[in-house]
Design an enzyme around this catalytic site. Structure first.
Site, mmCIF file in Angstrom:
data_model
loop_
_atom_site.group_PDB
_atom_site.id
_atom_site.type_symbol
_atom_site.label_atom_id
_atom_site.label_comp_id
_atom_site.label_asym_id
_atom_site.label_seq_id
_atom_site.Cartn_x
_atom_site.Cartn_y
_atom_site.Cartn_z
ATOM 1 N N SER A 139 18.375 16.296 40.142
ATOM 2 C CA SER A 139 16.919 16.137 40.113
ATOM 3 C C SER A 139 16.491 15.297 38.912
ATOM 4 O O SER A 139 15.499 14.578 38.966
ATOM 5 C CB SER A 139 16.246 17.500 40.077
ATOM 6 O OG SER A 139 16.722 18.209 38.961
ATOM 7 N N GLU A 176 16.165 5.683 24.948
ATOM 8 C CA GLU A 176 16.140 5.428 26.396
ATOM 9 C C GLU A 176 16.061 3.942 26.760
ATOM 10 O O GLU A 176 15.430 3.575 27.755
ATOM 11 C CB GLU A 176 14.977 6.180 27.086
ATOM 12 C CG GLU A 176 15.057 7.681 26.992
ATOM 13 C CD GLU A 176 14.397 8.235 25.733
ATOM 14 O OE1 GLU A 176 13.424 7.619 25.268
ATOM 15 O OE2 GLU A 176 14.856 9.256 25.221
ATOM 16 N N GLU A 210 20.296 16.023 20.705
ATOM 17 C CA GLU A 210 19.111 16.777 21.139
ATOM 18 C C GLU A 210 19.397 17.647 22.370
ATOM 19 O O GLU A 210 18.780 18.689 22.546
ATOM 20 C CB GLU A 210 17.962 15.817 21.443
ATOM 21 C CG GLU A 210 18.241 14.894 22.624
ATOM 22 C CD GLU A 210 17.159 13.824 22.832
ATOM 23 O OE1 GLU A 210 16.466 13.492 21.868
ATOM 24 O OE2 GLU A 210 17.030 13.338 23.963
HETATM 25 C C1 NOJ Z 1 13.437 11.650 23.905
HETATM 26 C C2 NOJ Z 1 14.011 11.142 22.627
HETATM 27 O O1 NOJ Z 1 15.397 10.970 22.724
HETATM 28 C C3 NOJ Z 1 13.654 12.112 21.536
HETATM 29 O O2 NOJ Z 1 14.260 11.707 20.325
HETATM 30 C C4 NOJ Z 1 12.177 12.219 21.406
HETATM 31 O O3 NOJ Z 1 11.868 13.218 20.470
HETATM 32 C C5 NOJ Z 1 11.530 12.587 22.749
HETATM 33 N N1 NOJ Z 1 12.006 11.735 23.773
HETATM 34 C C6 NOJ Z 1 10.016 12.478 22.691
HETATM 35 O O4 NOJ Z 1 9.628 11.131 22.579
HETATM 36 CA CA CA Z 2 16.655 10.658 24.880
#
Ligand code: NOJ
Ligand code: CA
Length: 710
Positions: free
Chosen positions: A193, A482, A506
């Site tokens: 998903s 991204e 993360e």
């Molecule tokens: C994804 C990013 O990898 C992360 O570092 C960020 O805190 C969040 N998006 C919010 O923008």
């Molecule tokens: Ca990310």
């Protein structure tokens, strides 16, 4: 230093084929051939063993005859090129760019007034090749509908892969043989998903492989400019990878105008895993610095108002109200949720910590209006990049940061609305410069706008480069989250310090996370294209610390988090945990404080993809060395000879190691720190716990220190 030797042949059809060139050391050989129907083929060997079996080349066009067959050779040029250059920042001070080149100009029977050029460069550590479309009156604008490039593997190799996907690379890796690749089953099925793999046997590059006779092969691309990224689709019967270019909304791949060229397709090859990590082939295939003066670019460590939102301790959004419109909302009068992290007082806390521990940068996310409903909406206008929430005092923080000699790092989450970002970018960068920011972290979470475009397609590839150029014009350093996976463009745009473009630390905060082997694979895959903003340095390993019901956790020991500052090369390194976490373990934090981010030299000592990795690096302009060593879920002892140290010199080694009973699963936060006097003739025996690591700093010892340690 530049040396060039040219040779030049005019060929008569079919004569002198195949064309073969060797790498400068003779280990690699590349052959080019034409079939009876005038189709193009290449093959590659390493020390006499076939690495790439005869594989097709060519480009398919829409609405025009393709570059696929009926070729005749018009001209063959060979060249030897040897130069050394100095990157603005990097793993080493000097990079040698030494290759043999074969350039073949082709025409096609019955198609007049256009040519097609294939350029091969063979280095000691691999091959790069690209297609060129020379300027021609008769052939100017064209659309690429497919690329015929094949990589026909010589065996059912072991591969380290993630599913092919046009939008994300934030996957866990799988290790399997080629014939076992299944990108939609197993752990990937659970994530369907969130992700959209493009096919059962599709994978992404950089793709790492190992043959049965221990030859390491890495396939990727270099200098991805004005072209879509390349995924690979495996034909399991022939063990052949076919290039799969990312689609645009109309199903086309690239819109080009002559003269034009594709990115380089790269194949890095060695019988030593450490050579793959040390390879500079991809950087060498990129164009030199295109942004002029670079004195303002500063590799750095930073902290940030960041992890605390990922662990749920605070929020990006100021209110919990949803369904807001950027222009129609009275942002100053929303009801605060009381958990907004990016408030003036909290940011000052981070600034104080940064100042106290010598960190030049403090990232702040969630400072700007729009976060209430940014996620998953596919909405054109979520953020304006210039309006702070009412509790974030831009002027006061500008003053406060400057008074502490710290710079705030801007965050631009675009919510993947690249159109909105492009419209607002000039104003956003002006706002940054006015308020003392000289670095920006961008983000592209969600589905791309223009709708139907993909993160890795030609349109977005050009967007990321546009951002790199615009930030450079404004003397702003860039870290993109991204984006498309990197292809060495940081040589051309040295202000583009890092990218995410893979599954970062993360994920450990809010998902099943990254398996202990993850960080032993990334350097062989994602990092081949350039530095990653992995955000290491998490000390508080278990998220139950923040909320007792949470099961999420980091899948390493604490000591391994320190070692990542060496093993995950980046000129931009976050100390990702909260100041409060570091203050509890200041003795371990000392390593993060001390470790450099820019290097005169790097020596990959030991490595095996998916298993372990040890690297030694010498700080730029200093005598200090650092070593980082990590392992997967298995405990290991690594013996590290210290021959990289200066001879006849005493160094103090400070060793940050897993405690004897440490274990990523059962006892992740147990570490020991010991100091030792060592010299270049000594070795260090590093005991890594399951999922563990060791970090070492080496400083030349003063007289007094030598006495004290004796
Ligand atoms: C994804 C990013 O990898 C992360 O570092 C960020 O805190 C969040 N998006 C919010 O923008
Ligand atoms: Ca990310």
């Amino acid at each position: 230093m530049k040396k060039m030797i040219f040779t030049f042949f005019l060929l008569f059809l079919g004569s002198l084929l195949p064309q073969t060139i060797f790498s400068p050391n003779g280990n690699l050989s590349l052959s080019f051939n034409l079939t009876a129907e005038g189709k193009l083929f290449y093959q590659l060997s390493f020390k006499g063993k076939q690495i790439i079996k005869p594989s097709a080349l060519g480009i398919m066009l829409k609405d025009a005859p393709s570059f696929d067959k009926n070729f005749e050779i018009i001209k063959v040029d060979t060249q030897t090129f040897d130069e050394s250059w100095n990157p603005v920042w990097g793993e080493v001070k000097t990079i040698k760019n030494y290759y043999k080149q074969l350039r073949i100009t082709l025409a096609q029977k019955n198609i007049s007034d256009r040519t097609f050029v294939l350029t091969f460069r063979v280095f000691d550590d691999g091959l790069g090749f690209r297609y060129e479309f020379p300027a021609s009156k008769a052939f100017q604008y064209f659309i690429v509908s497919d690329e015929l490039t094949e990589f026909r593997m010589a065996g059912n190799h072991k591969a380290f892969w993630i599913p092919g996907d046009f939008d994300t690379n934030e996957y866990e890796y799988t290790t399997s043989t080629l014939s076992e690749i299944n990108a939609t089953a197993g752990k990937y099925a659970a994530e369907l998903s969130a992700h959209a793999p493009i096919g059962v046997s599709a994978v992404q590059t950089p793709l790492m492989m190992k043959t049965a006779d221990s030859i390491y092969i890495n396939i990727h691309e270099a200098a991805l400019v004005n072209y879509p990224a390349m995924d690979l689709i495996l034909n399991k019967e022939t063990l052949t990878f076919n290039a799969a270019l990312v689609d645009d909304p109309l199903g086309n791949k690239a819109y080009l105008q002559t003269p034009a060229k594709t990115p380089w397709r790269t194949i890095v090859v060695s019988d030593r895993a450490v050579d793959i990590l040390a390879s500079k082939l991809i950087l060498n295939l990129n164009e030199p610095n295109a942004i002029g003066n670079t004195e303002w670019i500063k590799p750095q460590k930073y902290i940030g108002v960041w992890w605390e939102m990922h662990v749920g301790y605070g929020t990006w959004n100021y209110a919990d109200t949803t369904n807001l419109k950027l222009k129609d909302t009275d942002w100053n009068n929303l009801k605060p949720n009381g958990k907004h992290s990016a408030n003036t007082a909290r940011v000052k806390r981070y600034i104080d910590f940064a100042a106290e521990h010598g960190f030049p940068g403090v990232l702040v996310e969630g400072w700007d209006i729009g976060w209430e409903d940014w996620w998953g909406k596919w909405k054109e206008e979520v953020f304006d990049f210039v309006t702070p929430y009412p509790d974030f005092d831009v002027q006061e923080l500008k003053r406060y940061a400057a008074s502490k000699n710290v710079k705030l790092i801007m965050h631009h989450e675009t919510s993947a609305s690249a159109t909105n970002y492009e419209r607002r970018m000039d104003e956003a960068f002006r706002f940054m410069k006015e308020n003392g920011y000289d670095a920006v972290k961008t983000g592209y979470v969600g589905r791309i706008i223009p709708r139907g475009e993909h993160h890795d397609g030609q349109w977005m590839v050009n967007h990321y480069i546009h951002v790199a150029e615009k930030t450079a014009q404004n003397k702003i350093m860039l870290d993109a989250h991204e984006p498309v996976r990197p292809t060495g463009l940081h040589r051309t745009y040295p202000n583009w310090l890092a990218c995410e473009a893979a599954r970062g630390n993360e994920y450990n905060a809010w998902s099943i996370g990254n398996a202990p082997e993850h960080e032993t694979i990334l350097p062989f895959t994602r990092l081949m294209g350039g530095p990653m903003d992995y955000t290491p340095g998490i000390f508080e390993i278990k998220m139950s610390y923040y909320d007792k019901n949470k099961k999420e956790r980091v899948h390493t020991t604490l000591a391994k988090q320190l070692a990542l500052y060496l093993t995950m090369y980046s000129p931009l390194q976050m100390a990702a945990d909260l100041p409060e976490s570091y203050e509890k373990y200041l003795d371990a934090f000392q390593f993060i404080e001390d470790v450099a981010v820019d290097w005169d030299d790097s020596k990959y000592l030991l490595a095996e993809p998916g298993d372990y990795l040890a690297v030694a690096r010498k700080a730029k302009g200093k005598d200090d060395w650092f070593v980082g060593a990590i392992t997967d879920e298995n405990a290991r002892t690594l013996n590290i000879p210290l021959s990289f140290l200066d001879d006849n010199t005493d160094y103090i080694a400070t060793i940050y190691a897993d405690a004897p009973d440490a274990d990523w699963d059962k006892n992740p936060m147990a570490y020991v720190i010991l100091k030792k006097m060592v010299g270049s003739k000594a070795s260090l025996k590093l005991s890594l716990a399951p999922g563990g690591g060791t970090a070492v700093s080496f400083k030349k010892a003063t007289e007094e220190e030598m006495q004290n340690l004796k």
